[in-house]
Motif scaffolding. Structure first.
Motif, PDB file in Angstrom:
ATOM      1  N   ALA A  21     -28.277 -26.367  58.209  1.00  0.00           N
ATOM      2  CA  ALA A  21     -28.221 -24.973  57.634  1.00  0.00           C
ATOM      3  C   ALA A  21     -28.511 -24.249  58.558  1.00  0.00           C
ATOM      4  CB  ALA A  21     -29.048 -25.076  56.438  1.00  0.00           C
ATOM      5  N   SER A  22     -29.797 -24.456  59.271  1.00  0.00           N
ATOM      6  CA  SER A  22     -30.356 -23.639  60.104  1.00  0.00           C
ATOM      7  C   SER A  22     -29.404 -23.438  61.476  1.00  0.00           C
ATOM      8  CB  SER A  22     -31.682 -23.901  60.571  1.00  0.00           C
ATOM      9  OG  SER A  22     -32.355 -22.936  61.676  1.00  0.00           O
ATOM     10  N   GLU A  77     -26.621 -21.333  60.528  1.00  0.00           N
ATOM     11  CA  GLU A  77     -26.871 -19.774  60.509  1.00  0.00           C
ATOM     12  C   GLU A  77     -27.108 -19.312  61.722  1.00  0.00           C
ATOM     13  OE1 GLU A  77     -30.497 -17.348  58.610  1.00  0.00           O
ATOM     14  OE2 GLU A  77     -29.946 -19.264  57.690  1.00  0.00           O
ATOM     15  N   THR A  78     -27.676 -19.989  62.593  1.00  0.00           N
ATOM     16  CA  THR A  78     -28.016 -19.481  64.016  1.00  0.00           C
ATOM     17  C   THR A  78     -26.601 -19.328  64.749  1.00  0.00           C
ATOM     18  OG1 THR A  78     -29.983 -20.697  63.829  1.00  0.00           O
ATOM     19  CG2 THR A  78     -29.357 -19.749  66.102  1.00  0.00           C
ATOM     20  N   ALA A 125     -30.951 -20.766  52.425  1.00  0.00           N
ATOM     21  CA  ALA A 125     -31.225 -22.132  52.815  1.00  0.00           C
ATOM     22  C   ALA A 125     -32.577 -22.479  53.483  1.00  0.00           C
ATOM     23  CB  ALA A 125     -30.260 -22.592  53.918  1.00  0.00           C
ATOM     24  N   ARG A 126     -32.887 -21.372  54.342  1.00  0.00           N
ATOM     25  CA  ARG A 126     -34.054 -21.676  55.047  1.00  0.00           C
ATOM     26  C   ARG A 126     -35.431 -21.134  54.255  1.00  0.00           C
ATOM     27  NH1 ARG A 126     -34.667 -17.945  60.391  1.00  0.00           N
ATOM     28  NH2 ARG A 126     -32.776 -19.639  61.015  1.00  0.00           N
ATOM     29  N   LEU A 185     -36.534 -23.557  64.940  1.00  0.00           N
ATOM     30  CA  LEU A 185     -37.908 -22.780  64.518  1.00  0.00           C
ATOM     31  C   LEU A 185     -38.538 -23.058  62.968  1.00  0.00           C
ATOM     32  CD1 LEU A 185     -37.899 -19.630  66.568  1.00  0.00           C
ATOM     33  CD2 LEU A 185     -39.192 -21.570  66.880  1.00  0.00           C
ATOM     34  N   PRO A 186     -37.342 -22.702  62.110  1.00  0.00           N
ATOM     35  CA  PRO A 186     -37.808 -22.928  60.810  1.00  0.00           C
ATOM     36  C   PRO A 186     -38.148 -24.573  60.508  1.00  0.00           C
ATOM     37  CG  PRO A 186     -35.359 -22.342  60.917  1.00  0.00           C
ATOM     38  CD  PRO A 186     -36.045 -22.195  62.023  1.00  0.00           C
ATOM     39  N   GLU A 222     -27.318 -26.694  45.674  1.00  0.00           N
ATOM     40  CA  GLU A 222     -26.512 -26.357  46.990  1.00  0.00           C
ATOM     41  C   GLU A 222     -25.316 -25.403  46.532  1.00  0.00           C
ATOM     42  OE1 GLU A 222     -25.713 -29.385  50.007  1.00  0.00           O
ATOM     43  OE2 GLU A 222     -27.855 -28.932  50.274  1.00  0.00           O
ATOM     44  N   ARG A 248     -37.296 -23.565  50.880  1.00  0.00           N
ATOM     45  CA  ARG A 248     -38.358 -24.399  51.060  1.00  0.00           C
ATOM     46  C   ARG A 248     -39.691 -24.182  51.598  1.00  0.00           C
ATOM     47  NH1 ARG A 248     -34.790 -27.505  52.401  1.00  0.00           N
ATOM     48  NH2 ARG A 248     -33.263 -27.517  50.840  1.00  0.00           N
ATOM     49  N   ASN A 263     -33.199 -21.725  68.887  1.00  0.00           N
ATOM     50  CA  ASN A 263     -33.316 -20.931  67.530  1.00  0.00           C
ATOM     51  C   ASN A 263     -33.580 -21.507  66.575  1.00  0.00           C
ATOM     52  OD1 ASN A 263     -33.642 -17.956  68.857  1.00  0.00           O
ATOM     53  ND2 ASN A 263     -32.093 -18.917  70.001  1.00  0.00           N
ATOM     54  N   ASN A 281     -30.345 -13.594  73.511  1.00  0.00           N
ATOM     55  CA  ASN A 281     -31.050 -14.630  73.089  1.00  0.00           C
ATOM     56  C   ASN A 281     -32.493 -14.426  72.895  1.00  0.00           C
ATOM     57  OD1 ASN A 281     -32.332 -17.250  72.330  1.00  0.00           O
ATOM     58  ND2 ASN A 281     -31.058 -18.559  73.629  1.00  0.00           N
ATOM     59  N   PRO A 282     -33.268 -14.485  71.773  1.00  0.00           N
ATOM     60  CA  PRO A 282     -34.605 -13.905  71.462  1.00  0.00           C
ATOM     61  C   PRO A 282     -35.599 -14.898  72.061  1.00  0.00           C
ATOM     62  CG  PRO A 282     -33.693 -14.859  69.544  1.00  0.00           C
ATOM     63  CD  PRO A 282     -32.441 -14.693  70.489  1.00  0.00           C
ATOM     64  N   LEU A 283     -35.250 -16.325  72.585  1.00  0.00           N
ATOM     65  CA  LEU A 283     -36.031 -17.199  72.939  1.00  0.00           C
ATOM     66  C   LEU A 283     -36.047 -17.220  74.588  1.00  0.00           C
ATOM     67  CD1 LEU A 283     -36.200 -19.798  70.378  1.00  0.00           C
ATOM     68  CD2 LEU A 283     -37.482 -17.757  70.483  1.00  0.00           C
ATOM     69  N   ARG A 307     -31.038 -31.760  56.649  1.00  0.00           N
ATOM     70  CA  ARG A 307     -30.275 -30.794  55.777  1.00  0.00           C
ATOM     71  C   ARG A 307     -30.549 -29.352  56.160  1.00  0.00           C
ATOM     72  NH1 ARG A 307     -30.669 -32.342  49.404  1.00  0.00           N
ATOM     73  NH2 ARG A 307     -30.285 -29.856  49.448  1.00  0.00           N
ATOM     74  N   MET A 308     -31.984 -29.218  56.652  1.00  0.00           N
ATOM     75  CA  MET A 308     -32.602 -27.957  56.961  1.00  0.00           C
ATOM     76  C   MET A 308     -32.113 -27.782  58.390  1.00  0.00           C
ATOM     77  SD  MET A 308     -35.884 -26.621  56.374  1.00  0.00           S
ATOM     78  CE  MET A 308     -36.203 -25.075  57.064  1.00  0.00           C
TER      79      MET A 308
END
Ligand SMILES: Nc1ncnc2c1ncn2[C@@H]1O[C@H](COP(=O)(O)OP(=O)(O)OP(=O)(O)O)[C@@H](O)[C@H]1O
Ligand SMILES: Nc1ncnc2c1ncn2[C@@H]1O[C@H](COP(=O)(O)OP(=O)(O)OP(=O)(O)O)[C@@H](O)[C@H]1O
Ligand SMILES: [Mg+2]
Ligand SMILES: [Mg+2]
Lengths: 325, 494, 279, 541
Positions: free
Chosen positions: A212-213, A216-217, C275-276, A247-248, C264, C279, A244, D102-104, A208-209
């Protein structure tokens, strides 16, 4: 050089936190009703004052609380985690006996969950809105919402009892006296069910994470730049978005890597996995103070260690990072 | 019988240690009963059988017990075993460490070893149950050469127990298994038959059942799976069960009833409790029939049970009437369940329902072993579940729970209820010192009648713990303590 | 608000979650009417499979208690455990996070070290120990769950406060001479509330799971009928009587699922970027 | 023609503010030409650019028209062909240099990636090429830049990197979507010059998107003026700006604040309300991993006086300490040293309780109209809560709020609405009203008009003038835009790296800047060269 200083600083901080944890736990544990002598008397089926007094004397429980605390702490300062009177062994030995099993279990679960989770998350994100996304999202949600022990019970029913594919408990075929590769194969065979059930829950979280990440990216400007360069979608996903987006996930993974050491109690119970989660639970019920404190100390130390490792990984992955000491 | 083979047994919970002289809880006895021995064993009718002692005589006045020991017995470390070890164990070691054995020692004048193969116990007075005290859990013989002059509890040898038994300690992988191997130098030729025993630690009851089902376990000693699972496992191919092997212990379950304060201090109220409980239901449903209703403080399976003792049948109306009579005002009664697994929790719930049904308000106080122990020891309870062993004789297993000299805070194993009756005290005192069985029966019958009348405790069931095993494991349960020393004779027909 | 509702209702999952949860809530509320008798009452023969007897759609358990009654009454307990422990966790975490985030500096340092400290102790283990100390009772369990679940709240709130504190409208409020309390509660908190609500909905779900896990380990309150208790009690007979364990398991699954779906949905409707941080 | 767009329409998804982003637009760009598209926000500039790149966001679809380039219709290409086309034939640079890289990834890899994607050159050649590109766009110390990560570069440097990437494969068309909007004037001037130079050298076509007429005047050969998705005017720059044909264009041009300051007012008689002496503020960032502990001297010995009814402009480029100065005076931040006096009062030394009671004397208007109003409060609350906290009666405060709303040009009924129901310009008015509610003596406006469209900007500036007179306010007007400063300020303070490099009346500073830095700032303002059509039009109009 600076890295070294940073690590040292962090370790020093960790030591302080650990110290506080020891004191808190010491107080907490001693606040629980009963003591190890009482438990042993309770289990013995017979006891009298003399018996209890002997035990308490032997365990040092006849001394005032602050002396006990002081003794424990001064022991720790000499790297001595104390002695388990109940099990008649140094706490350190007991923990070291059990720790590898837990590390193996949680390590396998961790790797499994992060690999599976990230792959599933990316697959869902790339196909956002399509049926594959829906399927993965729903599966993740279901896993996330199911009690872990329940999954474990069902897995045993299906895979051990019905299909007979995997052993239902333990870490090795006891008494088989396998060695070398065969031994590890045997352990791996035992590892499948517990690691999977423990890992699935986290897989769901990572999936899930990651999804989402990733999404978003994918909406960030530099992705547009990458498109404008004429890169293929696959390459954009891999080199630009994923790197990218991960990372989270790394942060979360770091937090959880530490936590699943303590969180394996349920899995270890259901699968009779001889790890420290179970050791902790038994020690708690038996008021085996030193063991309990030891396990807490070790698992908290693990959490701190993993947090540090995560931050160091972060450092490698993300050049922007400014680590605050 | 065939020699050879390995057997997998469940041990639950993992024992705190295997030094039987120091620790006598269930799992320790399970495992260490095969490492240590005592002078005698007992058949299922509790008749003494030879063990380390090959023959014994009791003087007519019941004061002198003489044991002839086997010759050629060696400790597992190769040292010779002798009568000195017995004297040391009984007189020194166990006197210091073994609470239950101390009770018997009170009647002993002296213990001597006239020669290396003879031990003499000289009593102060006749003590009826004395010959029942030579079981491995009550009087394990420990090696003098290792323990003499040391601090027994801290001796490092405790981690690697040395006995004379048919099996030697090999390895203990904490949290996983305990490995025993055949004692090749055992003093009885041909015994034991098995090569090795793995005692496996499986903390979860359901997992234990599965392990048995999937063939990884051969023997489930009594109590290692929940009762609900027993019929299913018993119904499998090549699976046998037996409820034998518990005769010596004759586990007797009841609730301590706080005789000191609150409503439970009123005998009528206690009688009401007895009438309110549907013990047949508990037997059939909660214990799956592996039990019998207990009517008396003495188990019907041991000697001196009085078959004519007054019985409290399930009679809610009578219970209500009694409650009215005492004028019960609805103050909640606290039930303390025994924290030994799901069965016991269900049981407490069933009792609660029975009591609720006649209008007694109840509240279950959940605890773990430590809390349970503490609450009973501090007398902080109204009804407290427990079960006790009878040890073959009321003087050993019953009197302790009802005589007033045994009221003391600090232990859950004495007269926790706080029942005080001078007449009963006297009856038990007299009965223990009589040598004649008939005289003793008379006294115990009187005692039972009085205690039952007073409802000193709320007796529940006489429990059976079926041992479940593969049928090709032969001669597993041959004595009154079952698997505790059962592997001496067991063999595999495979 | 309307836009929010529209957004929320457009989300199919969220609507499904809402419906599921409503069912659970309704069942919990009307439990005493559909099953007037205590769920502990032994009303029938034990081990009756579902539908085998009239009126016992879910069968009976090992003591002959109606599983349906257990489910209905258990819904109350599970929801109460979830809600109350989340509430308590919010009551602990919110002020800590708010103070740390708003005042920053040394406050932030102290409070965050404190939070980190609690995050370092493995949470499930800590919960077990706390329940063992307090001895299993509903309030003890709620407290234990709250104690292990507040740190994420504190962190989230702190993060929100940290970023909102430098918002221009907060600066304007400072310039207006409003008191710090006014600014914290009237200016910042309302704007930080959406992620908190989202987190809270997820926390309710995990509290329910945590309660069931504790019950499974035998650390539940034996005087109240909860789903976790039912599973714990039924697992030993899972093989003979699957329904004893399966129905409460499904009840947990659906409730937690519903809460997650709602979470959600809220997340999407309230703050797409959460979302990030959640948690 | 490098590219010719014919009759292009792009549909917007359902629920958008209008059915089409653009309808039937037609234009072409020739090699060696800079075509500017100008228009207010939302006019369809970016969508046009993205359509050419085939990079439309999901939901937007071209419904008619062709985009012809090299004999092909770009709209009809296969996915692979589109990819091939991007970067090699058409390249694009974006507005936000901060987020567009791209930051990375190291700069080197990001540039080399363009070659890699199109299968050009070997690995070594790519590196060499990258180096050359970085040199060509005028980045200092190219090898070091190549090794750097984006976060280690300034905004202008990043934008240069973007340009280098865009130039990598020598595309025939370069699209630049507001590439300088986020940059300082001086940096903007450099980038504009760079684009021009490169175009001369490579002879490519440039499609330059901007909303800034000044930039258009500076760089464009031809201009397209867009409005609501339609082209309202197009032609050579000199014609369109010098002699606009439509009202819309004229309005756009007139809204641009002039660099020519109005005649100075005489303020010598007025009292000094604020006097700042030796103000200093140093930020200490805790040391990081790559960055050791660092001290930033944000402002350094700033001193000035401000008279009643006077407007003081603080100008300077980003990071020069303007906001810090403003915030210190408002006491949102504690300076490390220096004195701030309001008349006789030692304002800087007030303890927090007293300060809160007198907060009303200094108020601020903030930059971001979207972030400066609490989205959860009604306008009524936003306006009155400060006054009520100061002890004013709620009803009185409401009455005054109504009055002020009308003063700033809003309907009194706005009180019952929430901020999101207002446009950016309207919100800024509310923000001003909120500040006035407190009956301040001093108003600090930190970039108060920077986020607004030029036309709205002009209105708000007018409002400031009006209010200053009505309330006899002293205003500190912080801006990076010299034109804006020229319009409203009586005096100017030029800041550079935390220090004041020049101070004086606006007319003096603009006419005869004494410091090099001031001169370079002035020179960098786009579109105001002596021969610029803009200057001509504004001088006459
Ligand atoms: N992804 C999208 N989804 C829906 N509508 C969009 C999207 N992108 C742009 N629009 C709409 O298309 C129209 C043109 O937008 P565009 O971005 O081209 O404006 P612009 O002229 O570039 O404005 P600005 O100067 O603010 O960048 C606007 O009405 C906008 O709302
Ligand atoms: N809270 C802070 N912590 C650390 N450094 C800061 C902080 N605020 C500002 N700075 C630094 O102080 C310097 C001056 O910042 P300031 O915001 O006053 O610049 P500015 O002139 O307003 O710029 P801009 O035009 O970008 O708003 C900059 O180098 C900035 O990085
Ligand atoms: Mg645009
Ligand atoms: Mg600024």
């Amino acid at each position: 050089m600076q890295t070294l200083r940073y690590i040292l600083m962090r370790l020093a901080k960790a030591a302080v936190i650990l110290f506080a944890i020891v004191i808190l736990n010491f107080c907490l544990i001693h606040a629980a009703p009963g003591d190890p002598a009482a438990v042993m008397a309770g289990e013995a089926g017979a006891s009298d004052e003399l018996f209890l007094q002997q035990l308490r004397e032997k365990f040092g429980l006849d001394q005032p609380f602050h002396i006990q605390l002081w003794k424990y702490i001064s022991g720790l300062l000499q790297l001595d985690m104390g002695y388990s009177y109940r099990q008649d062994a140094p706490v350190w030995d007991l923990i070291m006996d059990r720790l590898p099993a837990t590390l193996l279990l949680t390590g396998a679960a961790f790797v499994l969950s992060i690999v599976l989770g990230v792959v599933a998350g990316v697959m869902a994100a790339v196909r956002v809105g399509k049926w594959a996304d829906t399927a993965i999202t729903v599966a993740a949600l279901l896993l996330y919402a199911t009690p872990l022990f329940w999954v474990a019970l069902m897995a045993i029913l299906l895979f051990s009892v019905q299909l007979g594919w995997f052993p239902s408990y333990g870490m090795e075929s006891i008494g088989s006296e396998l060695t070398g590769f065969r031994y590890w194969l045997d352990v791996a065979h035992h590892l499948v069910l517990p690691a999977t059930t423990l890992g699935l829950f986290f897989t769901a979280i990572y999936a899930r994470m990651t999804r989402a990440s990733f999404l978003e990216t994918a909406a960030e400007d530099f992705v547009k730049t990458a498109r404008a360069k004429g890169l293929s979608e696959g390459r954009i996903a891999r080199r630009h978005i994923l790197r990218n987006a991960i990372l989270p996930v790394v942060t979360l993974a770091g937090l959880q890597a530490g936590q699943i050491v303590g969180g394996a109690v349920l899995t270890e119970t259901v699968f009779a996995w001889p790890g420290i989660g179970r050791l902790m639970f038994d020690a708690l019920l038996q008021r085996d103070y030193n063991v309990l404190l030891g396990v807490f100390l070790i698992s908290s130390a693990m959490v701190l260690l993993f947090n540090l490792i995560t931050d160091l990984i972060y450092l490698l992955v993300d050049p922007r990072i400014e680590l605050n000491t | 019988p065939k020699s050879g083979g390995r057997i997998n047994v469940v041990v639950q919970p993992e024992p705190p240690g295997l030094m039987l002289g120091l620790i006598q809880n269930g799992p320790t006895q399970n495992v260490a009963g095969n490492i240590y021995e005592s002078l005698l064993r007992y058949d299922k009718d509790l008749n003494p059988q030879p063990s380390l002692a090959k023959e014994w005589t009791v003087s007519d006045d019941g004061l002198t017990y003489t044991f002839k020991l086997h010759s050629g017995v060696k400790w597992h470390d190769g040292e010779d075993f002798s009568a000195d070890d017995v004297v040391f164990s009984a007189d020194v070691f166990l006197r210091e460490t073994h609470a239950r054995f101390r009770v018997g020692l009170e009647h002993v004048e002296s213990i001597t070893a006239p020669d290396a193969e003879t031990v003499v116990f000289q009593l102060k007075n006749p003590f009826g149950p004395f010959l029942g005290m030579f079981e491995a859990g009550t009087m394990p013989i420990v090696p003098k050469h290792i323990y003499e002059g040391t601090s027994f509890k801290d001796n490092p040898a405790n981690a690697t127990p040395i006995g004379t038994g048919p099996f030697k300690f090999e390895e203990w992988k904490k949290g996983s298994y305990i490995h025993l191997v055949k004692n090749e130098d055992y003093y009885i030729d041909g015994l034991p038959y098995l090569d090795e025993i793995y005692w496996q630690v499986i903390p979860d009851a359901a997992a234990r059942a599965v392990a048995f089902e999937t063939g990884q376990i051969d023997v489930l000693p009594g109590g290692s799976v929940e009762n609900f699972d027993v019929p299913r496992l018993a119904g499998m191919d090549n699976v046998c069960t037996t409820t034998e092997g518990w005769e010596f212990f004759a586990p007797h379950s009841f609730m301590w009833v706080n005789n000191r304060e609150g409503w439970t201090a009123k005998p009528k109220f206690r009688q009401a409790l007895m009438y309110a409980m549907n013990r047949e239901f508990m037997k059939d449903v909660i214990w799956n029939g592996y039990a019998e209703v207990a009517h008396s403080p003495v188990s019907s399976k041991t000697r001196f049970y009085d078959t004519d003792v007054a019985k409290y049948e399930f009679d809610p109306e009578k219970a209500k009437a009694l409650l009215d009579e005492v004028g019960y005002d609805g103050t909640p009664v606290r039930i303390l369940p025994l924290p030994y697994g799901e069965t016991w929790n269900r049981w407490a719930e069933a009792v609660k329902q029975n009591l609720d049904a006649v209008g007694v308000k109840t509240e279950i106080v959940a605890t773990d072993v430590a809390g349970w122990n503490q609450k009973l020891s501090d007398w902080d309870f109204d009804l407290g579940f427990t079960y006790l062993y009878q040890y073959g004789d009321p003087a050993l297993g019953v009197g302790r729970s009802y005589i007033s000299s045994n009221i003391a805070k600090g232990s859950p194993w004495n007269n926790v209820s706080g029942y005080e009756n001078a007449e009963v005290d006297q009856l038990f005192a007299d009965a223990a010192l009589k040598a004649s069985a008939a005289e003793r029966q008379e006294l115990y019958t009187k005692a039972q009648a009085q205690i039952v009348e007073d409802v000193a405790a709320a007796w529940l069931l006489e429990l059976s713990f079926p041992t479940i095993y593969r049928c090709d494991v032969k001669d597993l349960v041959t004595t009154a303590i079952g698997v505790n020393d059962g592997f001496k004779d067991a063999w595999l027909d495979r | 608000m309307n836009a929010f509702m529209k957004n929320f209702l457009r989300n199919k999952g969220a609507v499904a979650g809402l419906i599921l949860l409503s069912i659970v809530v309704i069942v919990a509320v009307i439990a005493p009417f559909i099953y007037p008798q205590s769920p502990w009452t032994m009303v029938q023969r034990p081990f009756q499979p579902p539908m085998a007897l009239d009126g016992f759609y879910f069968g009976t358990d090992v003591l002959g208690r109606d599983i349906g009654a257990g489910l209905a009454h258990g819904a109350r307990v599970s929801l109460i455990v979830g809600l109350v422990s989340t509430l308590v966790a919010l009551l602990i975490g919110l002020p800590i996070g708010a103070l740390a985030g708003y005042f920053g500096g040394i406050w932030d340092d102290i409070l965050m070290r404190f939070t980190e400290f609690f995050q370092t102790i493995p949470s499930f283990a800590l919960a077990i120990v706390i329940v063992a100390i307090l001895q299993p009772s509903l309030s003890g369990i709620v407290l234990a769950i709250s104690i292990v679940s507040w740190p994420p709240v504190a962190r989230l709130v702190r993060g929100e406060f940290l970023s909102l504190r430098s918002r221009e409208y907060v600066q304007a409020a400072i310039l207006s001479g409003l008191s710090p309390m006014n600014i914290i509660f009237r200016q910042i908190l309302p704007n930080a509330i959406s992620p908190i609500i989202v987190l809270a909905s997820l926390m309710v779900a995990s509290a329910i799971l945590l309660e069931s896990a504790l019950s499974f380990l035998g650390l539940g309150d034996p005087n109240v009928m909860s789903w976790g208790y039912m599973i714990g009690a039924g697992r030993t007979v899972l093989r003979q009587a699957w329904w004893i364990c399966v129905f409460p398991g499904l009840a947990i699954l659906f409730t937690v699922l519903a809460l997650n779906l709602i979470g959600e949905g809220l997340n999407d409707a309230l703050n797409p970027r959460l979302a990030r941080k959640g948690r | 023609m490098v590219i010719s767009v014919k009759d292009l329409s792009v549909a917007l998804p359902e629920g958008a503010d209008r059915p089409h982003a653009m309808t039937g637009i037609t234009f072409d760009v020739a090699a060696g030409e800079v075509l500017c598209i100008v228009g207010e926000s939302g006019s369809g500039k970016s969508v046009t650019a993205n359509t050419i790149m085939n990079l439309l966001p999901p939901g937007l679809t071209p419904v008619s028209g062709t985009i012809e380039m090299g004999g092909r219709d770009l709209l009809k290409l296969s996915d692979a062909e589109k990819r091939q086309m991007r970067g090699s034939e058409v390249a694009m640079i974006f507005q936000e240099p901060m987020t567009a890289l791209n930051p990375l990834m190291r700069i080197k890899d990001q540039i080399a990636e363009v070659f890699e994607a199109h299968g050009a050159f070997s690995k070594e050649e790519r590196e060499a090429k990258a180096l050359k590109l970085v040199e060509e766009v005028g980045l200092p110390d190219p090898p070091k830049i190549l090794r750097a990560y984006p976060f280690q570069l300034s905004g202008g440097q990043r934008q240069r990197v973007m340009i280098a990437m865009a130039l990598a494969l020598e595309p025939k068309l370069l699209i630049a979507d507001e590439p300088t909007t986020a940059l300082d004037v001086t940096t903007q001037a450099q980038i504009l010059k760079l684009v021009r130079n490169l175009q001369d050298r490579h002879g490519m076509a440039v499609l330059f998107i901007t909303h800034d007429i000044g930039v258009v005047a500076e760089i464009a050969d031809r201009v397209i003026v867009m409005r609501q998705g339609e082209i309202v005017e197009q032609g050579a720059t000199a014609d369109v700006i010098g002699a606009p044909q439509t009202d819309y264009t004229r309005r756009l041009i007139n809204a641009v604040p002039s660099l020519i300051p109005p005649a100075p007012r005489d303020l010598s008689a007025d009292k000094v309300t604020v006097s700042v002496t030796g103000l200093e503020k140093t930020f200490v960032t805790s040391g990081g991993f790559f960055t050791p502990k660092r001290e930033v001297r944000a402002i350094d010995k700033v001193s000035f006086d401000l008279k009643r009814g006077e407007t003081l402009g603080i100008v300077g480029e980003s990071g020069s300490g303007k906001s810090t100065t403003g915030r210190c005076i408002a006491r949102l931040m504690e300076p490390n040293a220096g004195e701030i006096r309001l008349g006789e009062l030692d304002w800087g030394a007030l303890a927090s309780r007293e300060l809160r009671a007198q907060r009303n004397r200094v108020q601020m208007v903030f930059q971001d109209p979207y972030a400066s109003l609490n989205p959860r409060s009604k306008i009524a609350t936003i306006l009155t809560e400060g006054a009520v906290a100061q002890g004013q009666d709620k009803q009185e405060a409401l009455a005054y709020a109504r009055e002020l709303l009308e003063t700033v040009g809003l309907d009194a009924s706005s009180l019952d609405r929430y901020p999101h129901e207002f446009s950016g310009g309207q919100r800024q008015r509310i923000g001003i009203a909120r500040a006035l509610m407190m009956r301040p003596e001093i108003l600090i406006a930190d970039e108060a008009v920077s986020a607004l469209d030029v036309s709205v900007q002009a209105q708000v500036l007018d409002l400031f003038q009006k209010l200053r007179e009505m309330f006899n306010l002293s205003i500190i007007f912080i801006t990076h835009d010299l034109c804006v400063a020229a319009q409203v300020c009586d005096r100017i303070l030029v800041m550079h790296q935390g220090g004041v490099v020049e101070a004086g009346s606006t007319a003096e500073v603009f006419a005869a800047p004494s410091h090099d830095y001031t001169r370079s700032l002035l020179a960098a303002v786009p579109g105001w060269k002596d021969d610029s059509p803009l200057r001509r039009t504004r001088a006459t109009g």
